[in-house]
Design an enzyme around this catalytic site. Structure first.
Site, PDB file in Angstrom:
ATOM      1  N   HIS A 110       0.876  -1.180   0.000  1.00  0.00           N
ATOM      2  CA  HIS A 110       0.000   0.000   0.000  1.00  0.00           C
ATOM      3  C   HIS A 110       0.907   1.222   0.000  1.00  0.00           C
ATOM      4  O   HIS A 110       1.547   1.539   1.002  1.00  0.00           O
ATOM      5  CB  HIS A 110      -0.918   0.002   1.230  1.00  0.00           C
ATOM      6  CG  HIS A 110      -2.023  -1.009   1.133  1.00  0.00           C
ATOM      7  ND1 HIS A 110      -2.569  -1.616   2.233  1.00  0.00           N
ATOM      8  CD2 HIS A 110      -2.677  -1.497   0.057  1.00  0.00           C
ATOM      9  CE1 HIS A 110      -3.521  -2.454   1.830  1.00  0.00           C
ATOM     10  NE2 HIS A 110      -3.614  -2.401   0.522  1.00  0.00           N
ATOM     11  N   SER A 111       0.929   1.904  -1.136  1.00  0.00           N
ATOM     12  CA  SER A 111       1.988   2.878  -1.375  1.00  0.00           C
ATOM     13  C   SER A 111       2.050   4.014  -0.361  1.00  0.00           C
ATOM     14  O   SER A 111       3.120   4.526  -0.064  1.00  0.00           O
ATOM     15  CB  SER A 111       1.833   3.434  -2.787  1.00  0.00           C
ATOM     16  OG  SER A 111       0.484   3.758  -3.069  1.00  0.00           O
ATOM     17  N   GLU A 161       1.756   4.012   2.725  1.00  0.00           N
ATOM     18  CA  GLU A 161       2.261   3.621   4.046  1.00  0.00           C
ATOM     19  C   GLU A 161       3.777   3.777   4.067  1.00  0.00           C
ATOM     20  O   GLU A 161       4.537   2.805   4.145  1.00  0.00           O
ATOM     21  CB  GLU A 161       1.772   2.201   4.360  1.00  0.00           C
ATOM     22  CG  GLU A 161       0.246   2.170   4.446  1.00  0.00           C
ATOM     23  CD  GLU A 161      -0.391   0.776   4.406  1.00  0.00           C
ATOM     24  OE1 GLU A 161       0.329  -0.229   4.447  1.00  0.00           O
ATOM     25  OE2 GLU A 161      -1.636   0.714   4.333  1.00  0.00           O
ATOM     26  N   ARG A 178      -3.205   4.560  -2.346  1.00  0.00           N
ATOM     27  CA  ARG A 178      -2.990   3.244  -1.725  1.00  0.00           C
ATOM     28  C   ARG A 178      -2.848   2.112  -2.751  1.00  0.00           C
ATOM     29  O   ARG A 178      -2.111   1.165  -2.546  1.00  0.00           O
ATOM     30  CB  ARG A 178      -4.212   2.984  -0.825  1.00  0.00           C
ATOM     31  CG  ARG A 178      -4.505   1.551  -0.449  1.00  0.00           C
ATOM     32  CD  ARG A 178      -5.861   1.515   0.277  1.00  0.00           C
ATOM     33  NE  ARG A 178      -6.362   0.177   0.499  1.00  0.00           N
ATOM     34  CZ  ARG A 178      -6.338  -0.450   1.676  1.00  0.00           C
ATOM     35  NH1 ARG A 178      -5.806   0.127   2.724  1.00  0.00           N
ATOM     36  NH2 ARG A 178      -6.854  -1.649   1.811  1.00  0.00           N
ATOM     37  N   ASN A 201      -3.812  -5.817  -1.853  1.00  0.00           N
ATOM     38  CA  ASN A 201      -3.976  -6.739  -0.721  1.00  0.00           C
ATOM     39  C   ASN A 201      -5.392  -7.328  -0.684  1.00  0.00           C
ATOM     40  O   ASN A 201      -5.842  -7.834   0.339  1.00  0.00           O
ATOM     41  CB  ASN A 201      -3.646  -6.050   0.596  1.00  0.00           C
ATOM     42  CG  ASN A 201      -3.433  -7.058   1.720  1.00  0.00           C
ATOM     43  OD1 ASN A 201      -2.973  -8.178   1.471  1.00  0.00           O
ATOM     44  ND2 ASN A 201      -3.777  -6.675   2.944  1.00  0.00           N
ATOM     45  N   ARG A 202      -6.111  -7.231  -1.803  1.00  0.00           N
ATOM     46  CA  ARG A 202      -7.397  -7.926  -1.947  1.00  0.00           C
ATOM     47  C   ARG A 202      -7.417  -8.727  -3.251  1.00  0.00           C
ATOM     48  O   ARG A 202      -8.445  -9.222  -3.648  1.00  0.00           O
ATOM     49  CB  ARG A 202      -8.565  -6.909  -1.986  1.00  0.00           C
ATOM     50  CG  ARG A 202      -8.724  -6.042  -0.747  1.00  0.00           C
ATOM     51  CD  ARG A 202      -9.233  -6.847   0.444  1.00  0.00           C
ATOM     52  NE  ARG A 202      -9.533  -5.996   1.588  1.00  0.00           N
ATOM     53  CZ  ARG A 202      -8.640  -5.472   2.426  1.00  0.00           C
ATOM     54  NH1 ARG A 202      -7.347  -5.730   2.241  1.00  0.00           N
ATOM     55  NH2 ARG A 202      -9.015  -4.727   3.437  1.00  0.00           N
ATOM     56  N   HIS A 250       2.749  -3.661   6.534  1.00  0.00           N
ATOM     57  CA  HIS A 250       1.853  -2.524   6.321  1.00  0.00           C
ATOM     58  C   HIS A 250       1.993  -1.540   7.493  1.00  0.00           C
ATOM     59  O   HIS A 250       2.684  -1.796   8.454  1.00  0.00           O
ATOM     60  CB  HIS A 250       0.397  -3.010   6.299  1.00  0.00           C
ATOM     61  CG  HIS A 250       0.048  -3.859   5.122  1.00  0.00           C
ATOM     62  ND1 HIS A 250      -0.865  -3.468   4.179  1.00  0.00           N
ATOM     63  CD2 HIS A 250       0.474  -5.085   4.737  1.00  0.00           C
ATOM     64  CE1 HIS A 250      -0.985  -4.403   3.262  1.00  0.00           C
ATOM     65  NE2 HIS A 250      -0.191  -5.405   3.573  1.00  0.00           N
ATOM     66  N   TYR A 259      -0.985   1.641   9.341  1.00  0.00           N
ATOM     67  CA  TYR A 259      -0.583   1.815  10.706  1.00  0.00           C
ATOM     68  C   TYR A 259      -1.621   1.129  11.585  1.00  0.00           C
ATOM     69  O   TYR A 259      -2.643   0.708  11.059  1.00  0.00           O
ATOM     70  CB  TYR A 259      -0.530   3.327  11.038  1.00  0.00           C
ATOM     71  CG  TYR A 259      -1.849   4.059  10.921  1.00  0.00           C
ATOM     72  CD1 TYR A 259      -2.531   4.485  12.058  1.00  0.00           C
ATOM     73  CD2 TYR A 259      -2.426   4.343   9.676  1.00  0.00           C
ATOM     74  CE1 TYR A 259      -3.732   5.178  11.963  1.00  0.00           C
ATOM     75  CE2 TYR A 259      -3.630   5.018   9.585  1.00  0.00           C
ATOM     76  CZ  TYR A 259      -4.276   5.431  10.731  1.00  0.00           C
ATOM     77  OH  TYR A 259      -5.467   6.117  10.627  1.00  0.00           O
ATOM     78  N   GLU A 277       1.217  -4.425  10.956  1.00  0.00           N
ATOM     79  CA  GLU A 277       0.774  -3.034  10.841  1.00  0.00           C
ATOM     80  C   GLU A 277       1.694  -2.250  11.768  1.00  0.00           C
ATOM     81  O   GLU A 277       1.618  -2.397  12.987  1.00  0.00           O
ATOM     82  CB  GLU A 277      -0.677  -2.872  11.327  1.00  0.00           C
ATOM     83  CG  GLU A 277      -1.718  -3.542  10.462  1.00  0.00           C
ATOM     84  CD  GLU A 277      -2.076  -2.752   9.224  1.00  0.00           C
ATOM     85  OE1 GLU A 277      -1.662  -1.582   9.113  1.00  0.00           O
ATOM     86  OE2 GLU A 277      -2.765  -3.315   8.364  1.00  0.00           O
TER      87      GLU A 277
END
Lengths: 309, 96
Positions: free
Chosen positions: A69-70, A72, A127, A144-145, A196, A198, A270
């Site tokens: 997820h960019s 992050e 993201r 991530n899905r 990932h 947060y 996370e």
């Protein structure tokens, strides 16, 4: 910076600087670090993976990825720090040395390069991937899905405009497919850790179903040890457990797929924080975040090394 | 370039299962154009949502209607983004 010693680990870097960092690290450590290009992003950027190896052929291996997820950003920044840490500690830290004498480590620092580039140039809050969706003005898929594990089930969206859009089919995203192909062709990955941020959690499968994984007891115990090590450094509090019980139902997730492929030690992190900054974690927290996370990573890697299967 | 002037990030802590399901429904309400930063887990666990400035008023009214408490985690997202950019620029200058 001329070398990885003078690289500034306490700031966020655009993608070209991360690519340069990777090349410098390989050039400085030709006997341990090599760069594999496992595919290309939709926009044609290389999907670089650093391989840390002290020899052997197709050794059992540990996979770590950051930045799927960019937005992050603390994850890519931590990935850079981990890369340098592995090189620095080999030969002086007995646990890491033992791991690397028997196993390889693969580290993908920028797992979603198009998204990462986009966060630096156009939309800091991006993201997803950057592939257009036919018939929609909305761009990108939540990588991530997009995995073939309960794909299309609850906890993912069928709408291209959603932040959790699953994509038209499993592994439709080249960034995901490249990892799928790599894991399958390698065939000897023993731990897979996807990072990932947060919200401070360490999670194991499953996300798409409440059915517990058959190794739940061991994964839970190892998560407890990893988090206890992490917390020992700065007192950062983490939750841990299965994805569905700890966060929410999510289908098509990375580590559900890897676990179903037979990678027992499949975890997802996370990282910091708990919400004062969200995705805008100040750069002065990069190194503390990476340091504490490293302790948890070491716990997982050490356990994987000592418990072959 | 996308800017986030006046966008706020609200923190909502559901007090019970009723509020929990109401907040879950928010994810489907496209008219608010919400970006869920930290999703719904369980009662008493925080949910963080970025709300664009043009839907902020109606979204807050919606929450108040259902007696759902919230606090403002980030007052103006663009200000934080500008600060981050300044920090990066100045670090780059020092590096040079």
């Amino acid at each position: 910076p001329r070398n990885t010693d003078s690289f500034d680990y306490a700031r966020y870097h655009p993608i070209n600087e991360i690519y340069s960092f990777q090349d410098m690290l390989v050039a400085e450590n030709p006997n341990m670090v090599s760069k594999l290009v496992i595919g290309q992003s939709y926009e044609g950027r290389p999907l670089n993976v650093l391989k840390f190896s002290t020899g052997g052929t197709n050794r059992p291996a540990i996979w770590i990825d950051t930045g799927i997820h960019s937005r992050e950003w603390v994850t890519q920044a931590s990935g850079i720090w981990f890369a340098k840490k592995i090189v620095k500690d080999y030969g002086s830290d007995p646990a890491l040395t033992a791991i690397l004498d028997n196993m390889d480590i693969f580290l993908e620092i920028v797992t979603n390069p198009d998204g990462y580039y986009f966060t630096h140039t156009s939309n800091r809050m991006w993201r997803k991937t950057r592939k257009p969706n036919p018939g929609s003005s909305c761009i990108g898929v939540d990588p991530n899905r997009n995995w073939d594990a309960g794909f299309g089930g609850p906890g993912a969206s069928s709408s291209p405009c959603s932040e959790t859009y699953r994509g038209p089919r499993a592994h439709s995203e080249p960034e995901v497919k490249a990892i799928v192909d790599f894991v399958k062709s390698h065939g000897n990955i023993k731990a897979f850790i996807s990072i990932h941020s947060y919200s401070q959690m360490l999670l194991y499968p499953y996300g798409y179903t409440t059915t517990p994984v058959k190794d739940q007891a061991e994964l839970h115990q190892l998560a407890q040890k990893a988090i206890s090590d992490l917390t020992s450094l700065y007192g950062t509090r983490y939750k841990y457990g299965s994805i569905i019980n700890t966060i929410y139902q999510a289908s098509g997730g990375t580590i559900d797929w890897t676990y179903n492929q037979g990678v027992k030690y499949s975890y997802t992190f996370e990282l910091r924080d708990t919400g004062l900054y969200g995705f805008l974690l100040p750069a002065n927290q990069i190194i503390p975040t990476a340091q504490e996370t490293w302790l948890a990573l070491m716990a997982i890697m050490d356990h994987t090394h000592k418990n072959p299967y | 370039k996308d800017t986030f002037e006046g966008h706020q990030v609200l923190r909502i802590v559901p007090k019970n299962d009723v509020q929990l399901s109401l907040i879950k429904e928010l994810e489907k309400m496209i008219e608010f154009e919400l970006d869920i930063w930290m999703g719904v887990t369980d009662a008493f666990s925080p949910v963080d949502i970025r709300v664009p400035s043009h839907t902020l008023h109606s979204f807050k009214s919606y929450l108040e209607n259902f007696n759902i408490n919230y606090s403002t985690m980030i007052e103006n997202l663009q200000e934080m983004l500008d600060r981050e950019q300044e920090e990066m620029d100045s670090a780059a200058r020092v590096g040079q």
